[in-house]
Design an enzyme around this catalytic site. Structure first.
Site, mmCIF file in Angstrom:
data_model
loop_
_atom_site.group_PDB
_atom_site.id
_atom_site.type_symbol
_atom_site.label_atom_id
_atom_site.label_comp_id
_atom_site.label_asym_id
_atom_site.label_seq_id
_atom_site.Cartn_x
_atom_site.Cartn_y
_atom_site.Cartn_z
ATOM 1 N N LYS A 108 0.810 -1.215 0.000
ATOM 2 C CA LYS A 108 0.000 0.000 0.000
ATOM 3 C C LYS A 108 0.845 1.268 0.000
ATOM 4 O O LYS A 108 0.534 2.238 0.677
ATOM 5 C CB LYS A 108 -0.942 0.004 1.212
ATOM 6 C CG LYS A 108 -2.101 -0.964 1.088
ATOM 7 C CD LYS A 108 -3.119 -0.462 0.082
ATOM 8 C CE LYS A 108 -4.486 -1.084 0.246
ATOM 9 N NZ LYS A 108 -5.150 -0.791 1.465
ATOM 10 N N ILE A 115 2.497 7.031 0.822
ATOM 11 C CA ILE A 115 1.319 6.217 1.103
ATOM 12 C C ILE A 115 0.351 6.227 -0.083
ATOM 13 O O ILE A 115 0.232 7.196 -0.817
ATOM 14 C CB ILE A 115 0.591 6.660 2.397
ATOM 15 C CG1 ILE A 115 0.059 8.093 2.282
ATOM 16 C CG2 ILE A 115 1.516 6.504 3.602
ATOM 17 C CD1 ILE A 115 -0.940 8.441 3.366
ATOM 18 N N CYS A 116 -0.325 5.103 -0.238
ATOM 19 C CA CYS A 116 -1.276 4.901 -1.317
ATOM 20 C C CYS A 116 -2.628 5.404 -0.813
ATOM 21 O O CYS A 116 -3.144 4.914 0.187
ATOM 22 C CB CYS A 116 -1.312 3.396 -1.551
ATOM 23 S SG CYS A 116 -2.245 2.803 -2.905
ATOM 24 N N LEU A 117 -3.174 6.417 -1.477
ATOM 25 C CA LEU A 117 -4.422 7.002 -0.997
ATOM 26 C C LEU A 117 -5.625 6.322 -1.630
ATOM 27 O O LEU A 117 -5.519 5.685 -2.667
ATOM 28 C CB LEU A 117 -4.437 8.496 -1.299
ATOM 29 C CG LEU A 117 -3.318 9.260 -0.584
ATOM 30 C CD1 LEU A 117 -3.148 10.628 -1.190
ATOM 31 C CD2 LEU A 117 -3.593 9.353 0.903
ATOM 32 N N CYS B 241 -1.510 -0.992 -4.584
ATOM 33 C CA CYS B 241 -1.715 0.351 -5.124
ATOM 34 C C CYS B 241 -1.988 0.297 -6.611
ATOM 35 O O CYS B 241 -2.909 0.899 -7.113
ATOM 36 C CB CYS B 241 -0.463 1.186 -4.954
ATOM 37 S SG CYS B 241 -0.218 1.820 -3.325
#
Ligand code: ZN
Lengths: 164, 392
Positions: A108, A115-117, B241
């Site tokens: 993530k 950070i992966c939003l 992601c």
């Protein structure tokens, strides 16, 4: 979609007014003042609500930010370094918050520990330019990320408690 | 101690690069001063020069005069740079702050032994071996920060073979912030550029041609998305992601370089927007006009210049698929702003052209709500606020 808890934390943060980025000289100073006022208010509110979870400071130009954030589980405090740069296109684009020490430890994240939003963050930010600032990025971005990822990383043994 | 470690790391990298150079130099070909169309097995340009003989391209050698800046040397950018190198481009300027990692090996171009090297250096090393006639300039930094951005703009303005502006900027970055930074730079210095992108689910992509003032800039509308016809609800993003496929990236790089060649060498028709939906093999195209209310000051300035030059030299242009950047809909989706009490409503997203829609909708100007009553106390200095924050 913004959940109830996030909405509540947003309600404690003053909205910003000056649409200015680091290339805008005097206006940027004005914007920075608003950023600090919003952050101070947010930290105060967090303290009052017994939910104090980060500290930030910046270089004197306000373009590079660093500090700590922490997450408490089973009465243990897990602390991480936070850092980010203010992009030249700020506040149209949000800062990319990074926790460098977790880089490579979770999927993530993007490279560099950014950070992966969630899919909701960017549209929400875009609709609220220039009213959202660094405090909002923390509340909407990093806060929910820590709440989801840290318990998972603790459980996997990737993050372990360090005695201070 | 830390510094020493860094220094050792740096020296190790330099050693690695030197070793690579030694290994390759024994078989490297000498530089070729003039492109020849002679068909012999030792001429790397014969098949390219054949384009001229066949009448596709009027003057292929012209490619040696051109400079292209490639921003982002990842899955799309590295392949783009390789194609341009093999085509014999005059000069390439590469920008990227990242290092090669083993996690990149599902993509083309980079090799496992290069991991740890900066992408720009590793790329320039491989590429100058493939074609020593190309000039390379590399910058290993993040273009979105203040200092680097100034330098980046300077290189776009003065980086060509004749120290003038580059002929084209190709955006091969993987994030919104960097695209917006390139957009801001290109609007400001009036630089023509191409945007490219691959979706995070790896099954769609696009390229977009941006002429400041003439076509929509990247800030004129919310980012465009090629419909992938995947139900959002079934798309799982938990735990990751972004996905990536070498295929989609290479297809997008191919589109990007094909249109770059068409633009530079003046053949065929350059696509203003070309989408790729991998699920259906659907390729939507369109042209989008700039938004006169664009957020970017320099975009509005370029539009004004464009209007003025059109009055002086009217040209009749026929573009059938022109689309206005902003569709001022009634607020039928209940888009609302966050104020301190109001909920945020997620709306459907405007379809811009068949198969292409906006990633999200923006509120129309009249809707903007006033900020909270907490205004900045003019008597407090920034230093005092910084100190207050620090002492909390
Ligand atoms: Zn624009």
């Amino acid at each position: 979609m913004v959940d109830e808890a996030t909405r509540k934390s947003l309600s404690g943060i003053p909205l910003l007014k000056t649409k200015a980025g680091p290339r805008d000289k005097e206006l940027w100073v004005q914007r920075l003042k608003e950023e600090f006022q919003a952050l101070i208010k947010y930290v105060e509110t967090n303290k009052q609500q017994d939910n104090d979870w980060f500290r930030l400071e910046s270089n004197k130009e306000g373009t590079r930010w660093f500090g700590k954030c922490w997450y408490i589980q089973d009465l243990l405090k897990y602390e991480f370094d936070v850092e980010f740069d203010i992009p030249v296109t700020y506040p149209t684009t949000a800062p990319e918050i990074a926790l460098p020490e977790l880089d490579g430890k979770t999927a993530k994240m993007y490279r560099g520990g950014k950070i992966c939003l969630t899919d909701h963050f960017k549209p929400l930010w875009a609709r609220n330019v220039p009213k959202f600032g660094i405090a909002h990025a923390m509340a909407l971005g990093l806060g929910p990320w820590l709440a989801v990822e840290i318990p998972d990383l603790i459980q996997k043994g990737v993050v372990v408690y360090k005695e201070k | 101690m830390e510094e020493l470690k860094k220094r050792i790391e740096q020296l190790e990298q330099e050693l690695k690069i030197e070793k690579l150079k030694n290994e390759t130099s024994s078989v490297a070909r000498p530089k070729i001063s003039q492109m020849s169309s002679e068909v012999v097995d030792s001429n790397p340009y014969s098949r390219l020069m054949a384009l001229k003989r066949m009448g596709i391209v009027e003057n292929y050698e012209k490619i040696r005069d051109y400079t292209v800046a490639v921003v982002g040397v990842g899955g799309v950018g590295s392949v783009t740079a390789e194609m341009l190198t093999r085509c014999g481009i005059g000069k390439l300027i590469l920008f990227d702050y990242d290092k090669v990692e083993l996690a990149n090996m599902n993509r083309l171009f980079f090799q496992p032994h290069q991991s740890g090297l900066s992408k720009v250096e590793a790329a320039a090393n491989t590429l100058s071996f493939i074609n020593p006639d190309v000039q390379f300039e590399t910058h290993n930094y993040n273009i979105t920060t203040m200092d680097n951005f100034q330098h980046f703009m300077g290189r776009i303005k003065e980086g060509s073979l004749t120290n003038g502006p580059v002929d084209l900027v190709l955006s091969c970055v993987d994030n919104f912030e960097a695209r917006m930074a390139i957009n801001a730079a290109c609007n400001e210095i009036n630089q023509i550029w191409f945007e490219s992108g691959v979706s995070e689910n790896a099954v769609s992509g696009h390229i977009q041609f941006l002429i400041p003032g003439k076509t929509a800039c990247f800030a004129c509308a919310p980012p465009l998305v090629v419909a992938s016809n995947i139900d959002e609800k079934t798309l799982k993003k938990d735990g990751v992601c972004a996905a990536s496929l070498p295929t989609t990236m290479a297809i997008v790089a191919g589109f990007l370089v094909q249109n770059t060649l068409k633009y530079l060498l003046k053949f065929g028709q350059v696509s203003y927007y070309l989408g790729y939906n991998a699920m259906q093999d659907f390729f939507p195209t369109m042209m989008m006009k700039p938004n006169d209310g664009c957020d970017d000051y320099h975009c509005r300035l370029r539009q004004k210049e464009q209007r003025e030059s059109l009055i002086l030299n009217p040209v009749k242009e026929t573009v059938s698929e022109e689309i206005a950047a902003v569709i001022h809909e009634d607020n039928e989706w209940g888009i609302s702003l966050v104020d301190e009490s109001e909920p945020v409503v997620e709306g459907a997203h405007s379809e811009i052209a068949p198969g292409i829609h906006a990633a999200y909708d923006l509120p129309v100007a009249e809707e903007v709500v006033e900020g909270s009553s907490d205004s900045v106390d003019a008597n407090v200095s920034l230093e005092e606020l910084m100190a207050q924050m620090k002492s909390m």
